[in-house]
Design a protein around this motif. Structure first.
Motif, PDB file in Angstrom:
ATOM      1  N   UNK A 213      74.788 -17.856 137.485  1.00 45.11           N
ATOM      2  CA  UNK A 213      74.678 -16.417 138.002  1.00 45.11           C
ATOM      3  C   UNK A 213      74.683 -15.421 136.864  1.00 45.11           C
ATOM      4  N   UNK A 214      75.665 -15.900 135.905  1.00 40.19           N
ATOM      5  CA  UNK A 214      75.589 -14.904 134.627  1.00 40.19           C
ATOM      6  C   UNK A 214      74.309 -14.804 133.817  1.00 40.19           C
ATOM      7  N   UNK A 215      73.615 -16.032 133.804  1.00 41.28           N
ATOM      8  CA  UNK A 215      72.253 -16.169 133.023  1.00 41.28           C
ATOM      9  C   UNK A 215      71.297 -15.124 133.890  1.00 41.28           C
ATOM     10  N   UNK A 216      71.241 -15.522 135.160  1.00 41.66           N
ATOM     11  CA  UNK A 216      70.524 -14.678 135.993  1.00 41.66           C
ATOM     12  C   UNK A 216      70.839 -13.280 135.926  1.00 41.66           C
ATOM     13  N   UNK A 217      72.139 -12.746 136.027  1.00 42.82           N
ATOM     14  CA  UNK A 217      72.369 -11.437 135.892  1.00 42.82           C
ATOM     15  C   UNK A 217      71.822 -10.732 134.577  1.00 42.82           C
TER      16      UNK A 217
END
Length: 386
Positions: free
Chosen positions: A348-352
């Motif tokens: 989710x961090x990479x996506x954000x």
């Protein structure tokens, strides 16, 4: 001295001065030091030829010691000039200096001078070896045999240089000034090939030393002198931005323009039709294998012809897929993390981070905006119906 001799000497002296000027300007253009070397060698060889033809070398033997023969360095100089135009500024390594080692084959006068000056010739065994007829012939007799290594070296390096020029000319990303230099270099190589052919024919027919022919030096020195003057005049017209662009290393192109377009269409088809980007384990090797090219070729296609890295190219498709899902009111029950994983992201961090990089807002803000817009449109339709 006839008119051709006077013209050759005049051009040779000016060529020596021009090579010094170009060498000074090499601080701004790295390739200038190599073309300066080419001009210097041709000019210096012209002067040496004129001294030899006028018998001054025999009347004043020290001239032969003071003026080294550097013709074996001509081929490497042309090669390194070509490479500097294509690959930009590269330091000359120890391995690269081996290209100039054959120059020692033509340093016979300097070798004899060292034997006399150092006293080595007084050693009995050295004296006996030096007095041998075969050694004497090698050191003092000038034959066509000594011209063949020069011709072979020049031909080999010119062929390699022409191959580099032909490949680099297909690179659409090369700047205008560098492309212009490559065009002139190709013309110069054509002249070199023509002179080599004439030299081979001359040697085979007359069995005379190939380099003792003024009519062969004239077109070569005129060509390089014109090229050097043209470079200096052109430099004055270049802006600082042009100089920076000229000195920037050129990326290596693995495709012609037509081939790159074909592979680019194939790559886009893989993304849009098969949606390979949804695979969270997608790597360069997998996409390259599907396209039938190497990983290096795929990276070159993306970086040079599409202008994106592999990760940016894939993540753009993933972000667009996420935007479609976040804007779909029927998928409102899914969390942002679930949508991110469903679109091919591993975390989710990479996506954000990627979502904000490509859209300028966070995924939650984008989802709320789309929900508010959809709600407003729904209320407006109900109000009109009422």
């Amino acid at each position: 001295m006839n008119l051709i001799d006077i013209l050759l000497i005049s051009l040779a002296v000016q060529g020596l001065l021009l090579s010094v000027i170009l060498l000074y300007h090499a601080k701004n253009f790295n390739s200038y030091k190599w073309i300066a070397g080419v001009i210097f060698i041709i000019a210096e060889s012209t002067i040496a030829m004129e001294l030899f033809a006028s018998n001054l070398f025999w009347r004043f033997p020290m001239l032969g010691t003071c003026i080294p023969v550097l013709k074996m360095a001509l081929g490497p100089m042309i090669y390194f000039y070509t490479r500097s135009l294509v690959q930009g500024n590269k330091k000359l390594t120890l391995k690269s200096t081996l290209h100039f080692l054959p120059v020692l084959l033509d340093c016979r006068p300097q070798f004899v001078f060292l034997l006399y000056e150092t006293g080595i010739l007084s050693i009995p065994r050295v004296t006996a070896f030096y007095a041998d007829d075969r050694v004497q012939n090698f050191l003092f007799q000038h034959s066509v045999i000594f011209d063949l290594p020069v011709l072979i070296s020049l031909l080999a390096y010119s062929i390699v240089s022409y191959t580099i020029v032909a490949r680099a000319s297909k690179n659409e990303g090369i700047d205008t000034f560098r492309r212009d230099d490559l065009k002139w270099l190709r013309t110069f190589l054509y002249l070199i090939f023509a002179l080599i052919a004439i030299l081979f024919i001359s040697v085979s027919i007359t069995a005379l030393p190939a380099w003792n022919k003024p009519y062969l030096y004239l077109p070569a020195i005129v060509m390089v002198y014109y090229l050097g003057m043209r470079l200096l005049i052109r430099q004055k017209r270049m802006t600082n931005e042009d100089v920076i662009a000229y000195n920037r290393p050129q990326p290596k192109s693995h495709f012609a323009a037509t081939d790159a377009g074909e592979y680019q269409r194939g790559l886009i088809a893989l993304m849009e039709s098969e949606k390979l980007y949804l695979n969270p384990a997608l790597k360069v090797d997998l996409v390259a294998a599907r396209l039938g090219i190497s990983e290096k070729q795929l990276s070159n296609l993306l970086n040079q012809h599409i202008g994106k890295s592999f990760n940016d190219f894939i993540n753009e498709y993933r972000i667009q897929e996420a935007m479609n899902k976040l804007g779909d009111h029927s998928l409102r029950q899914y969390t942002i993390a679930a949508i991110a994983l469903d679109c091919g992201f591993n975390s989710i961090a990479t996506f954000q981070r990627c979502f904000k990089q490509f859209t300028g807002i966070t995924p939650s803000a984008y989802q709320n905006n789309r929900f508010n817009i959809a709600t407003a449109e729904h209320n407006e339709v109900n109000h009109e119906s009422f």
